[in-house]
Design a protein around this motif. Structure first.
Motif, PDB file in Angstrom:
ATOM      1  N   ARG A  53       0.832  -1.207   0.000  1.00 38.41           N
ATOM      2  CA  ARG A  53       0.000   0.000   0.000  1.00 38.41           C
ATOM      3  C   ARG A  53       0.871   1.264   0.000  1.00 38.41           C
ATOM      4  NH1 ARG A  53      -5.122   1.790   1.335  1.00 38.41           N
ATOM      5  NH2 ARG A  53      -5.199   3.830   2.346  1.00 38.41           N
ATOM      6  N   THR A  54       1.913   1.260   0.830  1.00 35.88           N
ATOM      7  CA  THR A  54       2.813   2.414   0.893  1.00 35.88           C
ATOM      8  C   THR A  54       3.535   2.609  -0.431  1.00 35.88           C
ATOM      9  OG1 THR A  54       3.145   1.993   3.256  1.00 35.88           O
ATOM     10  CG2 THR A  54       4.700   3.471   2.174  1.00 35.88           C
ATOM     11  N   LEU A  55       3.986   1.500  -1.030  1.00 32.89           N
ATOM     12  CA  LEU A  55       4.644   1.584  -2.330  1.00 32.89           C
ATOM     13  C   LEU A  55       3.705   2.140  -3.389  1.00 32.89           C
ATOM     14  CD1 LEU A  55       6.733  -1.704  -2.696  1.00 32.89           C
ATOM     15  CD2 LEU A  55       7.598   0.632  -2.564  1.00 32.89           C
ATOM     16  N   PHE A  56       2.469   1.667  -3.349  1.00 37.84           N
ATOM     17  CA  PHE A  56       1.485   2.112  -4.342  1.00 37.84           C
ATOM     18  C   PHE A  56       1.299   3.623  -4.270  1.00 37.84           C
ATOM     19  CE2 PHE A  56      -2.896   3.184  -5.488  1.00 37.84           C
ATOM     20  CZ  PHE A  56      -2.966   2.653  -6.770  1.00 37.84           C
ATOM     21  N   TRP A  57       1.132   4.161  -3.059  1.00 44.20           N
ATOM     22  CA  TRP A  57       0.877   5.597  -2.920  1.00 44.20           C
ATOM     23  C   TRP A  57       2.141   6.440  -3.046  1.00 44.20           C
ATOM     24  CZ3 TRP A  57      -3.550   7.243  -4.028  1.00 44.20           C
ATOM     25  CH2 TRP A  57      -4.691   6.481  -3.742  1.00 44.20           C
ATOM     26  N   LEU A  58       3.310   5.787  -2.994  1.00 39.92           N
ATOM     27  CA  LEU A  58       4.546   6.494  -3.318  1.00 39.92           C
ATOM     28  C   LEU A  58       4.714   6.602  -4.827  1.00 39.92           C
ATOM     29  CD1 LEU A  58       7.364   7.687  -2.544  1.00 39.92           C
ATOM     30  CD2 LEU A  58       8.235   5.336  -2.670  1.00 39.92           C
ATOM     31  N   LEU A  59       4.448   5.491  -5.536  1.00 41.42           N
ATOM     32  CA  LEU A  59       4.720   5.435  -6.971  1.00 41.42           C
ATOM     33  C   LEU A  59       3.628   6.074  -7.822  1.00 41.42           C
ATOM     34  CD1 LEU A  59       6.126   1.797  -7.304  1.00 41.42           C
ATOM     35  CD2 LEU A  59       7.410   3.932  -7.159  1.00 41.42           C
ATOM     36  N   LEU A  60       2.368   5.906  -7.432  1.00 43.00           N
ATOM     37  CA  LEU A  60       1.266   6.392  -8.274  1.00 43.00           C
ATOM     38  C   LEU A  60       1.354   7.887  -8.564  1.00 43.00           C
ATOM     39  CD1 LEU A  60      -1.356   5.827  -9.815  1.00 43.00           C
ATOM     40  CD2 LEU A  60      -2.600   6.232  -7.667  1.00 43.00           C
ATOM     41  N   PRO A  61       1.550   8.743  -7.560  1.00 43.00           N
ATOM     42  CA  PRO A  61       1.667  10.181  -7.884  1.00 43.00           C
ATOM     43  C   PRO A  61       2.839  10.490  -8.806  1.00 43.00           C
ATOM     44  CG  PRO A  61       1.271   9.868  -5.538  1.00 43.00           C
ATOM     45  CD  PRO A  61       1.585   8.517  -6.107  1.00 43.00           C
ATOM     46  N   ILE A  62       3.958   9.765  -8.653  1.00 36.04           N
ATOM     47  CA  ILE A  62       5.111  10.013  -9.525  1.00 36.04           C
ATOM     48  C   ILE A  62       4.770   9.641 -10.962  1.00 36.04           C
ATOM     49  CG2 ILE A  62       7.525   9.457  -9.975  1.00 36.04           C
ATOM     50  CD1 ILE A  62       7.851   8.815  -7.015  1.00 36.04           C
ATOM     51  N   VAL A  63       4.096   8.500 -11.137  1.00 34.52           N
ATOM     52  CA  VAL A  63       3.684   8.082 -12.478  1.00 34.52           C
ATOM     53  C   VAL A  63       2.753   9.119 -13.098  1.00 34.52           C
ATOM     54  CG1 VAL A  63       2.407   6.358 -13.808  1.00 34.52           C
ATOM     55  CG2 VAL A  63       3.963   5.624 -11.995  1.00 34.52           C
ATOM     56  N   ILE A  64       1.781   9.584 -12.304  1.00 33.38           N
ATOM     57  CA  ILE A  64       0.829  10.585 -12.799  1.00 33.38           C
ATOM     58  C   ILE A  64       1.564  11.864 -13.196  1.00 33.38           C
ATOM     59  CG2 ILE A  64      -1.089  12.094 -12.138  1.00 33.38           C
ATOM     60  CD1 ILE A  64      -2.120   9.802 -10.377  1.00 33.38           C
ATOM     61  N   GLU A  65       2.487  12.298 -12.345  1.00 31.96           N
ATOM     62  CA  GLU A  65       3.236  13.529 -12.643  1.00 31.96           C
ATOM     63  C   GLU A  65       4.050  13.391 -13.918  1.00 31.96           C
ATOM     64  OE1 GLU A  65       6.792  16.330 -10.765  1.00 31.96           O
ATOM     65  OE2 GLU A  65       5.898  14.728  -9.563  1.00 31.96           O
ATOM     66  N   GLN A  66       4.793  12.276 -14.034  1.00 35.04           N
ATOM     67  CA  GLN A  66       5.625  12.076 -15.216  1.00 35.04           C
ATOM     68  C   GLN A  66       4.778  11.944 -16.480  1.00 35.04           C
ATOM     69  OE1 GLN A  66       9.133  12.104 -15.104  1.00 35.04           O
ATOM     70  NE2 GLN A  66       8.715  12.785 -13.027  1.00 35.04           N
ATOM     71  N   LEU A  67       3.647  11.238 -16.367  1.00 32.38           N
ATOM     72  CA  LEU A  67       2.750  11.083 -17.517  1.00 32.38           C
ATOM     73  C   LEU A  67       2.166  12.430 -17.925  1.00 32.38           C
ATOM     74  CD1 LEU A  67       1.185   9.310 -19.509  1.00 32.38           C
ATOM     75  CD2 LEU A  67      -0.549   8.982 -17.734  1.00 32.38           C
ATOM     76  N   PHE A  68       1.743  13.190 -16.938  1.00 31.32           N
ATOM     77  CA  PHE A  68       1.156  14.495 -17.223  1.00 31.32           C
ATOM     78  C   PHE A  68       2.177  15.428 -17.853  1.00 31.32           C
ATOM     79  CE2 PHE A  68      -1.303  18.348 -16.344  1.00 31.32           C
ATOM     80  CZ  PHE A  68      -2.595  17.896 -16.563  1.00 31.32           C
ATOM     81  N   ASN A  69       3.398  15.399 -17.323  1.00 33.04           N
ATOM     82  CA  ASN A  69       4.452  16.234 -17.899  1.00 33.04           C
ATOM     83  C   ASN A  69       4.693  15.891 -19.360  1.00 33.04           C
ATOM     84  OD1 ASN A  69       4.874  17.575 -15.485  1.00 33.04           O
ATOM     85  ND2 ASN A  69       6.652  16.361 -14.892  1.00 33.04           N
ATOM     86  N   SER A  70       4.727  14.602 -19.664  1.00 37.60           N
ATOM     87  CA  SER A  70       4.990  14.177 -21.039  1.00 37.60           C
ATOM     88  C   SER A  70       3.823  14.505 -21.959  1.00 37.60           C
ATOM     89  CB  SER A  70       5.282  12.677 -21.081  1.00 37.60           C
ATOM     90  OG  SER A  70       6.460  12.390 -20.375  1.00 37.60           O
TER      91      SER A  70
END
Length: 454
Positions: free
Chosen positions: A19-36
């Protein structure tokens, strides 16, 4: 072959559960995807101004990406050192480190801005040689404005790193998303409303980076978080802490910098092949960035995870997380490549690319989709874990040597000597990926990446 000792890992008391990993990684994925995605929208908007405009932006962005990677390296150093202190329970040192990082990146970014603005056209002509007059005029406008945004970009990268080091990736993602929305809205206003062309796109970028910096440093002053930075004007240099961060940041910066210099060398070769090829390569680069987003995001999160494990002296747990997250990254790359392949033709059509450029771009994406899932995670994912353990020099040496001997060397040979065209560029890139993946995988299995862990 045993990659980690399962008996030494207490699954009930690990630092990062699923659960902790999921909420650490998900925002980073969203940010990187949005930036691209916003980068793609940027390109599509600029492309409506004309081929000269998009070619100019593509050329200047190859310089901007070099600067971005320098700041990203400093942010990596900040993330790793701060996360190690946090993992060891020393939050006071993480706060002191953050203050030193702010001071350092501010001084470096101001220096780079002054150098770029004073260099101007001479710098562009030195790198790209002779290009069409209209392309150079647009490139100069875009370069001079975006150079003023470097300090804001550097400070935001560092501020976001502080939050991620403490396991909070949600907040910098929110700021980044809003910043990107401001950037796109500014593009609409300045490109279509005021008819400023590439200068409008650059000014929108400047405003969005100013916004993100002001917000994140206002919030870093608040006491209810792990890392707090305030009294900015009272920060004085602490060379011991600065050198500790730089010991990671400098090799990572050299690695990232050489990578971007290599891309500049390739871009210089591409620029001799005409506007159609430049446009095709610019869009292909964007697609390549998009289908690597998930793996890059996992790597960014991995620095926090492994850094905290190393700080807490949980070595087997660090190995466990590297294996686990690399598997997740591989699945992400495989799915991303298929999705990007499916969207290539619609995007090039919506961008209004010339048919010949769009067709050439699609061919490159097809080749990329075949090769990238096989080797890319090993080539670029594993080094994130190595850096978090302090093994930065080996990654730097391998990456620099592979870049110049494989990627750049083969590109120049195949394009300029054997006249392969754009596919010659990508053959060099693919060989570079394969070499890196082979060497880094061997490094991980051997355990030598842990040599700096006491």
């Amino acid at each position: 072959m045993k990659l980690y000792d399962k008996q030494q890992i207490d699954r009930k008391h690990i630092l990062f559960d699923n659960r902790t990993l999921f909420w650490l990684l998900l925002p980073i994925v969203i940010e990187q995807l949005f930036n691209s995605l916003m980068g793609m929208v940027d390109t599509m908007m600029v492309s409506t101004v004309g081929s000269q405009a998009i070619s100019a932006v593509a050329l200047v962005d190859s310089i901007n990406n070099l600067v971005i990677q320098v700041f990203a390296a400093m942010a990596s150093g900040a993330t790793i050192v701060c996360s190690q202190f946090i993992g060891g329970g020393n939050n006071e040192e993480s706060n002191r480190t953050a203050g030193q990082v702010v001071l350092t990146v501010f001084v470096i970014s101001i220096s780079i801005t002054v150098f770029c603005t004073l260099g101007g056209e001479r710098l562009l002509r030195l790198i790209f040689g002779t290009v069409e007059a209209s392309v150079m005029e647009n490139a100069l406008d875009y370069f001079m404005i975006t150079a003023f945004s470097y300090p804001f970009l550097a400070l935001f990268s560092a501020g976001a790193a502080f939050y991620r080091a403490s396991g909070n990736s949600k907040f910098p993602t929110k700021v980044s998303v809003v910043s990107n929305v401001i950037n796109v809205a500014g593009n609409v206003l300045f490109i279509y409303g005021f008819r400023w062309g590439v200068a409008g796109a650059a000014f929108a970028t400047l405003l969005s980076r100013l916004f993100s910096t002001v917000v994140i440093y206002y919030c870093l002053r608040q006491p209810k978080q792990i890392i707090v930075v305030r009294n900015y004007l009272k920060i004085r240099p602490d060379m011991q802490l600065i050198l500790k961060v730089m010991a990671i940041g400098i090799p990572a910066g050299i690695e990232n910098g050489m990578f971007q210099f290599g891309k500049l060398a390739i871009q210089s070769t591409v620029s001799t092949m005409g506007t159609v090829v430049i446009s095709a390569q610019a869009m292909t680069d964007i697609f390549e960035l998009v289908n690597g987003i998930f793996s890059n995001s996992v790597g960014i999160g991995l620095m926090t995870v492994v850094g905290q494990c190393i700080g807490a002296r949980r070595i087997e747990e660090a190995k466990y997380y590297i294996v686990k997250l690399m598997r997740i990254a591989w699945i992400g790359v495989f799915v991303s490549c298929l999705l990007v392949l499916a969207m290539t033709r619609p995007v090039t059509w919506l961008a209004g690319m010339e048919p010949e450029a769009a067709k050439l771009c699609f061919r490159m994406v097809v080749a990329m989709t075949v090769v990238k899932p096989l080797v890319w995670v090993g080539a670029f994912g594993l080094p994130y874990g190595f850096r978090a353990a302090g093994d930065v020099r080996f990654s730097m040496i391998v990456s620099v040597c592979s870049m110049w001997s494989c990627r750049v060397g083969l590109c120049v040979l195949l394009v300029r000597v054997f006249d392969f065209g754009l596919i010659g560029v990508w053959i060099g890139i693919f060989v570079d990926w394969i070499v890196r993946a082979s060497i880094f995988s061997g490094r991980f299995v051997s355990g030598k990446w842990l040599h700096r862990v006491g």
